[in-house]
Each structure stands twice: as structure tokens, then as C-alpha cells.
Design a protein around this motif. Structure first.
Motif, PDB file in Angstrom:
ATOM      1  N   LEU A  17     -29.427  21.088 -34.834  1.00  0.00           N
ATOM      2  CA  LEU A  17     -28.009  20.731 -34.917  1.00  0.00           C
ATOM      3  C   LEU A  17     -27.423  20.838 -36.319  1.00  0.00           C
ATOM      4  CD1 LEU A  17     -27.911  17.561 -32.653  1.00  0.00           C
ATOM      5  CD2 LEU A  17     -26.706  19.709 -32.253  1.00  0.00           C
ATOM      6  N   ALA A  18     -28.250  20.547 -37.311  1.00  0.00           N
ATOM      7  CA  ALA A  18     -27.731  20.503 -38.686  1.00  0.00           C
ATOM      8  C   ALA A  18     -27.963  21.806 -39.437  1.00  0.00           C
ATOM      9  CB  ALA A  18     -28.345  19.323 -39.436  1.00  0.00           C
ATOM     10  N   GLU A 241     -20.202  12.658 -35.606  1.00  0.00           N
ATOM     11  CA  GLU A 241     -19.546  13.757 -34.916  1.00  0.00           C
ATOM     12  C   GLU A 241     -19.537  13.537 -33.395  1.00  0.00           C
ATOM     13  OE1 GLU A 241     -21.449  17.519 -35.162  1.00  0.00           O
ATOM     14  OE2 GLU A 241     -19.642  18.537 -35.839  1.00  0.00           O
ATOM     15  N   LYS A 278     -18.486  25.732 -37.352  1.00  0.00           N
ATOM     16  CA  LYS A 278     -19.415  25.238 -36.327  1.00  0.00           C
ATOM     17  C   LYS A 278     -19.289  23.734 -36.078  1.00  0.00           C
ATOM     18  CE  LYS A 278     -22.832  28.791 -36.656  1.00  0.00           C
ATOM     19  NZ  LYS A 278     -24.059  29.269 -37.195  1.00  0.00           N
ATOM     20  N   MET A 279     -18.411  23.085 -36.815  1.00  0.00           N
ATOM     21  CA  MET A 279     -18.284  21.640 -36.655  1.00  0.00           C
ATOM     22  C   MET A 279     -17.496  21.320 -35.381  1.00  0.00           C
ATOM     23  SD  MET A 279     -19.658  20.505 -39.597  1.00  0.00           S
ATOM     24  CE  MET A 279     -20.884  21.740 -39.288  1.00  0.00           C
ATOM     25  N   LEU A 280     -17.759  20.130 -34.823  1.00  0.00           N
ATOM     26  CA  LEU A 280     -17.075  19.766 -33.578  1.00  0.00           C
ATOM     27  C   LEU A 280     -15.629  19.342 -33.814  1.00  0.00           C
ATOM     28  CD1 LEU A 280     -19.796  17.711 -31.658  1.00  0.00           C
ATOM     29  CD2 LEU A 280     -19.019  20.025 -31.157  1.00  0.00           C
TER      30      LEU A 280
ATOM     31  N   GLU B 127     -35.190  19.697 -30.939  1.00  0.00           N
ATOM     32  CA  GLU B 127     -34.127  18.881 -30.331  1.00  0.00           C
ATOM     33  C   GLU B 127     -33.842  19.209 -28.866  1.00  0.00           C
ATOM     34  OE1 GLU B 127     -31.085  19.897 -32.998  1.00  0.00           O
ATOM     35  OE2 GLU B 127     -31.579  18.349 -34.467  1.00  0.00           O
ATOM     36  N   ASP B 149     -19.629  22.391 -26.052  1.00  0.00           N
ATOM     37  CA  ASP B 149     -19.063  22.624 -27.385  1.00  0.00           C
ATOM     38  C   ASP B 149     -20.152  22.935 -28.420  1.00  0.00           C
ATOM     39  OD1 ASP B 149     -16.562  22.369 -26.427  1.00  0.00           O
ATOM     40  OD2 ASP B 149     -16.160  20.368 -27.249  1.00  0.00           O
ATOM     41  N   LEU B 150     -21.320  22.315 -28.261  1.00  0.00           N
ATOM     42  CA  LEU B 150     -22.416  22.590 -29.211  1.00  0.00           C
ATOM     43  C   LEU B 150     -22.966  23.997 -29.000  1.00  0.00           C
ATOM     44  CD1 LEU B 150     -24.328  19.180 -29.197  1.00  0.00           C
ATOM     45  CD2 LEU B 150     -23.067  20.170 -31.118  1.00  0.00           C
ATOM     46  N   ARG B 153     -20.673  26.682 -30.306  1.00  0.00           N
ATOM     47  CA  ARG B 153     -20.670  26.715 -31.776  1.00  0.00           C
ATOM     48  C   ARG B 153     -22.040  27.089 -32.352  1.00  0.00           C
ATOM     49  NH1 ARG B 153     -16.776  23.589 -30.136  1.00  0.00           N
ATOM     50  NH2 ARG B 153     -14.886  23.293 -31.338  1.00  0.00           N
ATOM     51  N   MET B 154     -22.912  27.493 -31.501  1.00  0.00           N
ATOM     52  CA  MET B 154     -24.267  27.909 -31.906  1.00  0.00           C
ATOM     53  C   MET B 154     -24.996  26.854 -32.726  1.00  0.00           C
ATOM     54  SD  MET B 154     -23.808  31.964 -32.492  1.00  0.00           S
ATOM     55  CE  MET B 154     -22.639  31.733 -33.775  1.00  0.00           C
ATOM     56  N   ARG B 155     -24.892  25.607 -32.249  1.00  0.00           N
ATOM     57  CA  ARG B 155     -25.557  24.518 -32.962  1.00  0.00           C
ATOM     58  C   ARG B 155     -26.881  24.154 -32.280  1.00  0.00           C
ATOM     59  NH1 ARG B 155     -21.855  20.897 -35.273  1.00  0.00           N
ATOM     60  NH2 ARG B 155     -23.570  19.434 -35.532  1.00  0.00           N
ATOM     61  N   VAL B 156     -27.160  24.757 -31.146  1.00  0.00           N
ATOM     62  CA  VAL B 156     -28.355  24.357 -30.399  1.00  0.00           C
ATOM     63  C   VAL B 156     -29.503  25.313 -30.713  1.00  0.00           C
ATOM     64  CG1 VAL B 156     -29.291  23.986 -28.094  1.00  0.00           C
ATOM     65  CG2 VAL B 156     -26.934  23.351 -28.582  1.00  0.00           C
ATOM     66  N   ASP B 157     -30.639  24.727 -31.026  1.00  0.00           N
ATOM     67  CA  ASP B 157     -31.812  25.530 -31.390  1.00  0.00           C
ATOM     68  C   ASP B 157     -32.424  26.158 -30.140  1.00  0.00           C
ATOM     69  OD1 ASP B 157     -33.924  26.648 -32.633  1.00  0.00           O
ATOM     70  OD2 ASP B 157     -34.931  24.771 -33.180  1.00  0.00           O
TER      71      ASP B 157
END
Ligand code: SF4
Ligand code: SF4
Lengths: 293, 185
Positions: A17-18, A241, A278-280, B127, B149-150, B153-157
Motif C-alpha cells: 500500500l505504501a 486515509e 495514487k492517494m485516495l 498485504e 479505489d486501491l 490506483r495501483m496500490r495493491v501488491d
């Protein structure tokens, strides 16, 4: 430009996520001549589950990481994740005890004689070094004009706090991030919840506590008049977030960004490069506040 | 009724043996409880926990909700005038509870066990796999809108998990054969 090589411990969250915290950290460090070296095959630091219920596992994990740092020829390891920093530091303090070191050596299967020499610092401490913060200033392309920021350190960027360490930031009223972002021209606000806890890993196993803590932090940040909350921990970031995301229909929104993303913008990287897209919560309603330095 | 405490309780000696704290140094000032990050959901704050250790209340403590509502924030021990390592003490109590066969599982124990299982096999946590594993044990998945939304936004591994070296796997094997190190910091 001085070059400096430091061991870099991204930790598990920065691969997930980070990720934008990792990307922006690498960009910022690259620009100012810090060579980040990831120890080969590093393992989880142990936070929070290992230290919570299996101390031997926790110390073994920590000892192995510190050994890998030492083996790579480095005497300093920096972690952007506050939980990794804090837990690795706890392990390193514990391994000052020769008896513990010996037991850990047996479990790790290596001689850990030298690990006590490895110092564990948070990324904020690394970037606050006098010559490094000077280098950031020299490389600045843009400055922030009239951008109101509150710096949220969370509980673990500044703890455990050793009184004997003269370099350590204050745990009750930390200043390192305030100074770094203040130097970019931002209007850094004083506020009450700088180093309070966000509820940490509880968000995954019963969110009640994380909701209580994050609501309080958000309320205070908004009351301070800030345009944006700058954070230095992936857990603080996702907790705030996710809470904002859940409250989208009701509450006032405030962007939560990694402090390295702001440094990256000032050093000339784009919104996309530092991962603000990429932030919510829409993170650049204040784009016009970025002016040429 | 007045209670007179003579000598250390059995529980106090047990805890002090396991972790590096001096319970007698506590002056019951309550600073720890005043700033505790889990206090709203605890039936006993850290100050009371120290007192319960002195009173040998093993069952009450190990069955308490409080030890699981501690988020290891270090704020209490940072402020404690007697420099008691309360965060380590809470870790110790949780570990004691986990080893006690009478302890009933709860959301936190379930989470920690899954997390540890993953770290032991992959060397790191992952995660998205952890979220799926938790949901199979009954923890609700994050809200759909959040997941969507995650992902966009390509935040998920989505990478496969890490494969640790042999040296790591051997260390875990030694631990599982019963290697242990006492509590400390
Ligand atoms: S802050 Fe320290 S001395 Fe005061 S009650 Fe808590 S443990 Fe005891
Ligand atoms: S470490 Fe645990 S007991 Fe101490 S203040 Fe934080 S939540 Fe409370």
C-alpha cells in the motif's frame, strides 16, 4: 554533491500500500546523493505480531536483519516505516546484552558479535542531518507558498526514545519533519497530536480502536487549519486515509501525504513521479501553491 | 478491608523473570493510563495492570481484553517516571496468555497467528494475501469501494510473495525446534 551510502530497510508495507513512500524516498535520496542499499533477503522486522506474542521470533527476525546490514558493510540502517524503525531499534537495544546476542547467534546461525555497532535510524533522522538538509535546500527547484501543513509523526517514529542519544528528536514535540518542510517555504503549524498513536495495526483485526484514534487526529489536524497532513509512517498513512475514505460522504476531507512526496515536488519531480496521483484523497488541490524557488 | 502486601507475588516474579522490568518501581502515578492509546477499550489501564500483577491476579489479567487492546505505541513507557518498560510488559502478558491453554481466541490472536504464519513461510508479510487469509477466518473484507479505489490506483501488491534464502528457513526451523530467547526491551 557529497555521496553517502546507507543501508535501507523498506519493510513489507512499502512494497504494498505504501509503495509511493518507497518511490518518493528513492527519488529524494537519489537527487541529493544518498545511495540507498537494500540488504539482500531482508525479512519482516517483526512488528507488530511477532513482538506481541512471540518474542523469540521477534528477536531472531531483528537480529538477522541487523546481521545482513552489518554483512553488507554498513553501520547505519534507515527505515522509512516507523514500526520497522521502532522494532529494529528495540531489537538492537536488546542485542547490546552479550547473553542475548549469543542466543540470537545460535538461532540466526551466524556470529552476531558486531551487530551492536549497527545504528538504527528513522528516515527523518537521516534527512535531518545538517549536510543532507543543506543539500536538499541547494537542490530545491520549487518552494511552497502559503501551504499550511501539520506534521504527523505518529507514536513510533520517535519511540523508543533514548535519553542518552543527543541526536534523537523529542518524543513529545518532535521537530525534524517541521524543519525539513519548513525549509521548503511551507507554513508548518503547531498542533496537539504530532506524536499521538493512530491505532496502528489494529485496523486489520478490529477497527474500533483505530477509528477512535484516527478520528481524534483528523479532528485536531483540521482544527489547526492545515491544508494537508504530512506523515512519516505507512501505518499512520493507511489508517488516516482509510478513515477519510469511509467518511467521504460526511466528513471534511484533508489530503494525507508522505513527507517525502512533498520533498520530491520541491526537488522538481512531478505529481505523478512522487505518486500523489495514487492517494485516495485528492492530494493536489494546492498545486498552485508550488512556485519556482 | 485493608490489604497488606508482603513480598512479591508469584505472578510478579514470573513476569519480572520473563521481561526486564522492576514492578516495585511503580509509584502508581497513572501517567501511563492517562496517555494510553488503547484505554477507551480496556477494562484495566496499564497502571491497574501493574497493580493486578502485584496482587497475583493471573487469571483476570490473562483473560482480560486490556492486554489485546494495547497497540504497542510506547507512549506509556516513554512517559513513565519510573522508567518501567510497560510496552514489553504488555508483550510478555500477551505471550503468557497465548501459551495458556485456557485462553480463548479473539480477533487479535487470530490476526497475529496468521501474520506469523505468513512471515515464517515467506520471510515477509504480503498485504493482499493476508487480507484474503483473514477473510477466510471470518474477518470481513474491506469495503468494496475502498478495494476498488486501491486497485485502480495501483496500490495493491499483486507480486507473488518473497522467497527467503535458506539461511532464513534454517533460522525458523531452529526456532520451531524450541530455541528461545527471554523477553527484554
Ligand atoms: S507511569 Fe510508571 S510509575 Fe506511573 S503508574 Fe504507570 S507504570 Fe507506574
Ligand atoms: S503501549 Fe499499550 S499500554 Fe502503553 S500506552 Fe500504548 S496502548 Fe497503552
Amino acid at each position: 554533491m557529497a555521496t553517502k551510502t546507507v543501508s535501507y530497510f523498506p519493510g513489507c508495507s512499502l512494497h504494498g500500500l505504501a509503495k509511493p513512500f518507497d518511490t518518493s524516498t528513492r527519488l529524494v535520496c537519489g537527487k541529493i546523493g544518498i545511495n540507498l542499499q537494500e540488504p539482500n533477503d531482508w525479512n519482516c522486522c517483526g512488528a507488530t505480531s511477532a513482538h506481541s506474542i512471540d518474542h523469540s521470533l521477534n528477536l531472531t527476525l531483528g537480529a538477522r536483519n541487523l546481521y545482513l546490514v552489518e554483512k553488507s558493510g554498513s553501520n547505519t540502517v534507515t527505515a522509512p516505516c516507523a514500526a520497522c524503525f521502532s522494532n529494529l531499534k528495540r531489537s538492537s537495544i536488546e542485542l547490546q546484552d552479550p547473553k542475548k546476542r549469543q542466543l540470537a547467534s545460535q538461532l540466526v546461525g551466524e556470529n552476531l558479535k558486531e551487530v551492536e555497532k549497527v545504528s538504527v535510524i528513522h528516515l527523518l533522522e537521516l534527512l535531518s542531518d545538517h549536510s543532507i538538509s543543506k543539500s536538499i535546500k541547494q537542490n530545491m527547484k520549487y518552494r511552497f507558498t502559503d501551504l499550511k501543513i501539520v506534521c504527523y509523526y505518529g507514536c513510533l517514529t520517535v519511540r523508543p526514545n533514548e535519553e542518552s542519544d543527543p541526536e534523537a528528536d523529542s518524543s513529545e514535540n518532535p521537530q525534524s519533519m517541521d524543519k525539513l518542510l519548513g525549509a521548503l517555504g511551507a507554513d508548518v503549524r503547531d498542533w496537539s497530536h504530532k506524536s499521538e498513536c493512530c491505532g496502528g495495526s489494529h485496523s486489520l483485526c478490529g477497527p474500533d480502536l483505530a477509528n477512535i484514534r484516527t478520528d481524534e487526529v483528523l479532528r485536531q489536524a483540521i482544527a489547526s487549519g492545515a491544508d494537508v497532513i504530512a506523515v512519516a509512517c505507512p501505518l499512520c498513512h493507511s489508517n488516516l486515509e482509510f478513515r477519510l475514505h469511509a467518511l467521504q460522504a460526511k466528513g471534511k476531507q484533508i489530503p494525507v501525504v508522505f513527507f517525502t512526496q512533498l520533498l520530491g515536488l520541491a526537488l522538481g519531480y512531478t505529481v505523478k513521479e512522487v505518486g500523489l496521483n495514487k492517494m485516495l484523497v485528492n492530494s493536489f488541490p494546492w498545486r498552485e501553491k508550488l512556485t519556482l524557488a | 478491608m485493608t490489604m497488606v502486601i508482603t513480598g512479591n507475588s508469584k505472578l510478579q516474579s514470573e513476569v519480572e523473570d520473563l521481561c526486564d522490568v522492576n514492578i516495585d518501581a511503580c509509584i502508581q502515578c497513572g501517567t501511563c493510563t492517562g496517555g494510553c492509546s488503547g484505554i477507551e477499550l480496556m477494562e484495566y489501564g496499564p497502571r491497574q495492570i501493574i497493580q493486578l500483577i502485584k496482587l497475583n491476579q493471573r487469571k483476570i489479567l490473562l483473560e482480560s481484553r486490556a492486554i489485546w487492546m494495547c497497540v504497542s505505541c510506547h507512549i506509556c513507557e516513554d512517559r513513565c517516571p519510573a522508567k518501567i518498560k510497560i510496552t514489553s510488559l504488555m508483550d510478555t502478558l500477551r505471550e503468557m496468555a497465548c501459551k495458556d491453554s485456557k485462553t480463548k481466541s479473539n480477533a487479535q490472536i487470530q490476526f497475529h497467528k496468521l501474520y506469523i504464519k505468513q512471515v515464517k513461510s515467506f520471510g515477509r508479510s504480503h498485504e493482499s494475501m493476508l487480507t484474503v487469509a483473514l477473510s477466510m477466518k471470518g474477518t470481513p473484507l474491506p469495503p468494496l469501494r475502498l478495494m476498488k479505489d486501491l486497485i485502480t490506483r495501483m496500490r495493491v501488491d499483486i507480486k507473488p510473495p518473497h522467497r527467503p534464502d535458506k539461511s532464513y528457513r534454517l533460522a525458523i526451523k531452529r526456532l520451531e525446534k524450541g530455541g528461545s530467547i527471554g523477553h527484554g526491551n
